[in-house]
Motif scaffolding. Structure first.
Motif, PDB file in Angstrom:
ATOM      1  N   ASP A  40       0.851  -1.196   0.000  1.00 40.49           N
ATOM      2  CA  ASP A  40       0.000   0.000   0.000  1.00 40.49           C
ATOM      3  C   ASP A  40       0.881   1.238   0.000  1.00 40.49           C
ATOM      4  OD1 ASP A  40      -2.332  -1.452   0.041  1.00 40.49           O
ATOM      5  OD2 ASP A  40      -2.485  -1.459   2.229  1.00 40.49           O
ATOM      6  N   PRO A  41       0.379   2.365  -0.512  1.00 42.73           N
ATOM      7  CA  PRO A  41      -0.966   2.569  -1.052  1.00 42.73           C
ATOM      8  C   PRO A  41      -1.073   2.192  -2.522  1.00 42.73           C
ATOM      9  CG  PRO A  41       0.230   4.645  -1.066  1.00 42.73           C
ATOM     10  CD  PRO A  41       1.161   3.627  -0.480  1.00 42.73           C
ATOM     11  N   GLU A  93      -6.264   4.908  -3.607  1.00 44.02           N
ATOM     12  CA  GLU A  93      -6.417   5.193  -2.174  1.00 44.02           C
ATOM     13  C   GLU A  93      -5.850   6.567  -1.848  1.00 44.02           C
ATOM     14  OE1 GLU A  93      -6.111   0.563  -0.733  1.00 44.02           O
ATOM     15  OE2 GLU A  93      -4.270   1.708  -0.963  1.00 44.02           O
ATOM     16  N   ASN A  94      -6.543   7.285  -0.987  1.00 46.02           N
ATOM     17  CA  ASN A  94      -5.959   8.553  -0.560  1.00 46.02           C
ATOM     18  C   ASN A  94      -5.186   8.356   0.745  1.00 46.02           C
ATOM     19  OD1 ASN A  94      -8.093   8.404   1.178  1.00 46.02           O
ATOM     20  ND2 ASN A  94      -9.289  10.012   0.178  1.00 46.02           N
ATOM     21  N   GLU A 110      -6.416   6.458   4.185  1.00 43.20           N
ATOM     22  CA  GLU A 110      -6.951   5.103   4.306  1.00 43.20           C
ATOM     23  C   GLU A 110      -5.873   4.041   4.103  1.00 43.20           C
ATOM     24  OE1 GLU A 110      -9.371   3.170   1.283  1.00 43.20           O
ATOM     25  OE2 GLU A 110      -9.294   5.034   0.148  1.00 43.20           O
ATOM     26  N   ALA A 111      -4.786   4.416   3.471  1.00 45.09           N
ATOM     27  CA  ALA A 111      -3.763   3.403   3.152  1.00 45.09           C
ATOM     28  C   ALA A 111      -2.754   3.273   4.296  1.00 45.09           C
ATOM     29  CB  ALA A 111      -3.054   3.785   1.880  1.00 45.09           C
ATOM     30  N   HIS A 157     -14.650   5.804  -5.334  1.00 43.70           N
ATOM     31  CA  HIS A 157     -14.145   5.129  -4.130  1.00 43.70           C
ATOM     32  C   HIS A 157     -13.927   6.138  -2.999  1.00 43.70           C
ATOM     33  CE1 HIS A 157     -11.809   2.408  -1.632  1.00 43.70           C
ATOM     34  NE2 HIS A 157     -10.821   3.285  -1.625  1.00 43.70           N
ATOM     35  N   GLN A 158     -13.256   7.242  -3.322  1.00 46.62           N
ATOM     36  CA  GLN A 158     -12.932   8.217  -2.276  1.00 46.62           C
ATOM     37  C   GLN A 158     -14.160   9.009  -1.825  1.00 46.62           C
ATOM     38  OE1 GLN A 158      -9.374  10.503  -3.236  1.00 46.62           O
ATOM     39  NE2 GLN A 158      -8.343   8.673  -4.035  1.00 46.62           N
ATOM     40  N   ARG A 177     -16.073   6.661   0.917  1.00 45.83           N
ATOM     41  CA  ARG A 177     -15.357   6.050   2.037  1.00 45.83           C
ATOM     42  C   ARG A 177     -15.965   6.477   3.356  1.00 45.83           C
ATOM     43  NH1 ARG A 177     -13.419   1.802   1.879  1.00 45.83           N
ATOM     44  NH2 ARG A 177     -11.632   2.060   3.251  1.00 45.83           N
TER      45      ARG A 177
END
Lengths: 84, 212
Positions: free
Chosen positions: A74-75, A79-80, A83-84, B77-78, B81
């Motif tokens: 990851d990431p 993914e921002n 969250e990773a 996705h973002q 969340r």
């Protein structure tokens, strides 16, 4: 913007320049100026990618180096940071 | 063969979830003028493309469209969340959530699943390139419709980038149409279909690449 993001952005900037030139060359394959632009940015993109990968792991699986499998770490791109 | 690069074409970094926006933007994944349709269209049409420029451009733009589908997925996705049941209940995203939770599934803004019936691949390069020109304009219109509805700057920035790509692709397809027509009978572009009526289309003298 953290350092990873900044270094990745550099890769994205050079790759975008290359990509734009590639599409232009697809319809103007004999344009010398466009080909020079492409070749110049190819080197810059390569340098930015090497620098990023040395610090944050491979952008392509074939660039996984050494005795651990860094590729899946990851990431992932969607993914921002939080969250990773 | 394709190889994956572990990055987006352009960064997507959205700070605030917004299920209502996700419900609208997902149309650019699975909708009639979305990125999945664009990639499918160009990567299908290239097999009957008669000249090198057309084959190369369809391959490269088709590949970029796959990257754009990935960017739209990253946005959805973002935007979805860490939602609470309460946030979902009060949003237009509730029906999608019922079927797909927050997984990515290609639908349009009305929830209709992706369909290849929104695109064509005809084996006629003049017909296909006109389809492609129209497709880029339809995608641009959709991005402009979204930009009128979306106010989050993190999302707008990405939508503006994707909109600009449609304009550039339109330009490239226009050049391909000119190249195709220059290599056809100038008195009648429609006299024959180069991918079907001739074994190997002959380029005009002095035009490199077209017959390669």
């Amino acid at each position: 913007m953290d350092n990873r993001d900044a270094m990745l952005k550099r890769v994205q900037v050079y790759d975008f320049a290359l990509y734009e030139a590639r599409l232009f060359l697809d319809t103007h394959p004999t344009c010398k100026e466009a080909l020079d632009y492409y070749n110049k940015h190819l080197e810059m993109a390569k340098a930015a990618k090497d620098e990023f990968e040395a610090k944050y792991g491979p952008l392509m699986a074939e660039n996984n180096k050494g005795d651990s499998w860094e590729w899946i770490k990851d990431p992932w791109p969607w993914e921002n940071n939080w969250e990773a | 063969m394709w190889t994956y690069e572990k990055k987006l074409e352009y960064p997507v970094k959205i700070k605030t979830a917004n299920p209502n926006m996700a419900k609208l933007i997902i149309s650019q994944l699975g909708g009639p003028d979305g990125e999945m349709g664009a990639a499918t269209r160009y990567l299908s049409q290239r097999y009957s493309a008669p000249w090198a420029q057309v084959k190369g451009t369809l391959t490269d733009i088709g590949t970029e469209e796959m990257g754009h589908a990935e960017m739209i997925c990253a946005i959805i996705h973002q935007l979805t969340r860490n939602l609470t049941p309460e946030q979902i209940k009060n949003s237009s995203f509730a029906a999608y959530y019922t079927d797909h939770t927050t997984g990515l599934y290609p639908v349009d803004a009305n929830g209709v699943p992706f369909s290849a019936s929104t695109l064509q691949s005809t084996g006629d390069t003049v017909t296909d390139l006109n389809e492609d020109l129209a497709a880029e304009q339809k995608a641009r219109t959709t991005y402009e419709n979204l930009l009128r509805l979306v106010d989050d700057p993190d999302v707008r920035d990405v939508l503006k980038f994707l909109r600009e790509r449609e304009v550039v692709h339109y330009q490239r397809f226009g050049e391909l149409l000119r190249i195709a027509q220059e290599n056809l009978d100038s008195n009648n572009f429609y006299a024959f279909n180069p991918s079907f009526d001739v074994r190997r289309p002959q380029p005009r003298k002095g035009t490199p690449y077209t017959g390669a």
